[in-house]
Design an enzyme around this catalytic site. Sequence first.
Site, mmCIF file in Angstrom:
data_model
loop_
_atom_site.group_PDB
_atom_site.id
_atom_site.type_symbol
_atom_site.label_atom_id
_atom_site.label_comp_id
_atom_site.label_asym_id
_atom_site.label_seq_id
_atom_site.Cartn_x
_atom_site.Cartn_y
_atom_site.Cartn_z
ATOM 1 N N VAL A 16 0.831 -1.209 0.000
ATOM 2 C CA VAL A 16 0.000 0.000 0.000
ATOM 3 C C VAL A 16 0.865 1.259 0.000
ATOM 4 O O VAL A 16 0.653 2.179 -0.791
ATOM 5 C CB VAL A 16 -0.962 -0.006 1.217
ATOM 6 C CG1 VAL A 16 -1.605 1.357 1.413
ATOM 7 C CG2 VAL A 16 -2.027 -1.069 1.016
ATOM 8 N N THR A 122 -5.474 -0.616 7.412
ATOM 9 C CA THR A 122 -6.820 -1.040 7.780
ATOM 10 C C THR A 122 -6.854 -1.289 9.279
ATOM 11 O O THR A 122 -6.117 -2.147 9.788
ATOM 12 C CB THR A 122 -7.207 -2.317 7.017
ATOM 13 O OG1 THR A 122 -7.074 -2.052 5.617
ATOM 14 C CG2 THR A 122 -8.629 -2.724 7.327
ATOM 15 N N LEU A 152 -7.081 -0.456 -2.769
ATOM 16 C CA LEU A 152 -6.394 -1.048 -3.927
ATOM 17 C C LEU A 152 -6.294 -2.563 -3.784
ATOM 18 O O LEU A 152 -6.330 -3.107 -2.679
ATOM 19 C CB LEU A 152 -5.012 -0.417 -4.116
ATOM 20 C CG LEU A 152 -3.945 -0.536 -3.009
ATOM 21 C CD1 LEU A 152 -3.338 -1.915 -2.933
ATOM 22 C CD2 LEU A 152 -2.877 0.501 -3.234
ATOM 23 N N GLU A 154 -4.013 -5.927 -4.795
ATOM 24 C CA GLU A 154 -2.717 -6.373 -5.303
ATOM 25 C C GLU A 154 -2.920 -6.994 -6.678
ATOM 26 O O GLU A 154 -3.931 -7.633 -6.938
ATOM 27 C CB GLU A 154 -2.092 -7.385 -4.342
ATOM 28 C CG GLU A 154 -1.583 -6.715 -3.085
ATOM 29 C CD GLU A 154 -1.063 -7.692 -2.060
ATOM 30 O OE1 GLU A 154 -0.609 -8.781 -2.434
ATOM 31 O OE2 GLU A 154 -1.107 -7.349 -0.864
ATOM 32 N N ASN A 207 -14.670 -5.174 2.609
ATOM 33 C CA ASN A 207 -13.951 -6.447 2.473
ATOM 34 C C ASN A 207 -14.799 -7.615 2.964
ATOM 35 O O ASN A 207 -14.790 -8.700 2.372
ATOM 36 C CB ASN A 207 -12.618 -6.396 3.224
ATOM 37 C CG ASN A 207 -11.519 -5.819 2.348
ATOM 38 O OD1 ASN A 207 -11.776 -5.428 1.210
ATOM 39 N ND2 ASN A 207 -10.310 -5.744 2.864
ATOM 40 N N GLY A 256 -7.844 -15.739 -0.226
ATOM 41 C CA GLY A 256 -6.669 -15.676 0.646
ATOM 42 C C GLY A 256 -6.160 -14.253 0.614
ATOM 43 O O GLY A 256 -6.926 -13.308 0.427
ATOM 44 N N CYS A 259 -5.477 -9.376 3.025
ATOM 45 C CA CYS A 259 -6.576 -8.518 3.488
ATOM 46 C C CYS A 259 -7.839 -9.262 3.893
ATOM 47 O O CYS A 259 -8.270 -9.160 5.038
ATOM 48 C CB CYS A 259 -6.905 -7.480 2.418
ATOM 49 S SG CYS A 259 -5.609 -6.260 2.250
ATOM 50 N N LYS A 262 -7.840 -11.514 7.163
ATOM 51 C CA LYS A 262 -7.626 -10.805 8.425
ATOM 52 C C LYS A 262 -8.698 -9.747 8.673
ATOM 53 O O LYS A 262 -9.116 -9.527 9.806
ATOM 54 C CB LYS A 262 -6.224 -10.183 8.468
ATOM 55 C CG LYS A 262 -6.081 -8.838 7.819
ATOM 56 C CD LYS A 262 -4.724 -8.228 8.108
ATOM 57 C CE LYS A 262 -4.505 -6.964 7.276
ATOM 58 N NZ LYS A 262 -5.364 -5.857 7.621
ATOM 59 N N LYS A 319 -3.190 -14.829 -5.552
ATOM 60 C CA LYS A 319 -3.921 -14.542 -6.785
ATOM 61 C C LYS A 319 -2.905 -14.154 -7.851
ATOM 62 O O LYS A 319 -1.727 -13.937 -7.537
ATOM 63 C CB LYS A 319 -4.964 -13.454 -6.573
ATOM 64 C CG LYS A 319 -4.403 -12.079 -6.270
ATOM 65 C CD LYS A 319 -5.551 -11.086 -6.262
ATOM 66 C CE LYS A 319 -5.075 -9.687 -6.013
ATOM 67 N NZ LYS A 319 -6.142 -8.709 -6.037
#
Length: 429
Positions: A16, A122, A152, A154, A207, A256, A259, A262, A319
């Site tokens: 970030v 976050t 954003l 990744e 999220n 996964g 972000c 968690k 990803k």
Amino acid sequence: MSAAREPIGVIGTGYVGLVSAAGFAELGSDVWCVDIDAAKIERLQRGEVPIYEPGLEELLVRNAARLHFSTELADALEHARLLFVAVGTPPTYSGDADLSAVHAVVNAIPASEDHALVMKSTVPCGTGASLMRVFGEQGKGGLGYVSCPEFLKEGSAVNDFLHPDRVVVGDDGGPPGDAVAELYAPLGAPLVRTDIASAEMVKLASNAFLATKISFINEIANVCEETGADVVEVARGMGLDDRIGPKFLQAGIGYGGSCFPKDVDALKQLAGNSGYHFQLLTAVIEVNDLQKRRVIGKLQKHLGTLAGKRVALLGLAFKPNTDDMREASSLVLSARLQADGAAVTAYDPVAEEQARSLVSGITFADSPLAAVERADAVVLVTEWGEFVGLDWKQVAGAMSGNLVIDGRNALDADAVRAAGLLYEGIGRR
Ligand SMILES: NC(=O)c1ccc[n+]([C@@H]2O[C@H](COP(=O)([O-])OP(=O)(O)OC[C@H]3O[C@@H](n4cnc5c(N)ncnc54)[C@H](O)[C@@H]3O)[C@@H](O)[C@H]2O)c1
């Protein structure tokens, strides 16, 4: 490139922080980046990019003159009023967010009437209020505070920074919030100017909602497998409904990354700590955990016992287009396969270095074809473009067995079958 704009500080140069720094430099700001990781700062000073993120290197090179890297917070304090905080907030054992890095920054900031912290990390709802109390206790009540959560993704982080769906600025209506809104203004995104607690909650709720959508379609996929429906067809039919939309309806082996897991956990714990049992998120998390393991059942269905079987994993990163291995499904899969006695070979175009420190006992191959050599089964774990475009006849020729599990429903099932292989997706007919 635009005219000179307000200089800023960025504390924490991870995914970030570094992308935001490069993005703000592109918009014309001088950016003073600070990190406690001296090795990372040295690499950045040498012009190396420590993470894999498409377009980032180009942006850093183009704006090199505006980007300054240091391990000293004082450098940022000297040159910038706004200090964007982008340190990690990983999960603790309890599932709550670990705010120790945020507190380290807060404790290191001296009293000032001129500076403001802009929270990109976050954090749980209520963190801003409690940090401002800490400022007061430490005699630093003059410091400003703005919540500006980051959305954003990744793999497309540069593009997301430059073309955000929205910018959320949470503050008490003072000049630092105006200055943050002004910095983002050239991007032309809708601005949500709100209070700090609501801004914090926008991030967590967004999220959690996306994770819910993923777990929902994964459960639909599992029911499809029992009923003969095809989840890809179902998702297409659902996604055309404006109220639902097509995004995050791709069934697979679970979410996964750094972000979703968690943040969903943190919201669940936050609710619990406030006396509310967030039942829906409990299910979302459980479905996701089980989904990662369903591949094992599919392998056993076709291969029987996995002891002594050779399984090739295509992809390791959580990803495509990132080297981030945090909470990647491949970690669970490779551990479960080895526990069942399988020999695992894996290939990932960019995540091998990160994976080596997290996964033990597997063989790393240097190409997809090398990974599938003599494999009894191939599992697509990360839908990198190079896997989607594989020559399946060549794959079939290299394998010992014939099973292909498409963990992301990303492959052309007909092409795989035409090569004489047995295709099995997630929730596919
Ligand atoms: N990665 C994402 O896709 C993403 C997206 C949106 C929001 N976020 C949130 O942004 C925050 C940062 O995430 P990330 O993925 O960039 O983390 P990261 O782990 O990649 O980077 C964090 C950086 O902060 C540095 N750091 C830690 N303590 C510090 C200190 N006291 N002073 C200076 N630097 C310090 C670390 O050395 C590291 O370089 C997290 O709260 C995360 O939840 C991440």
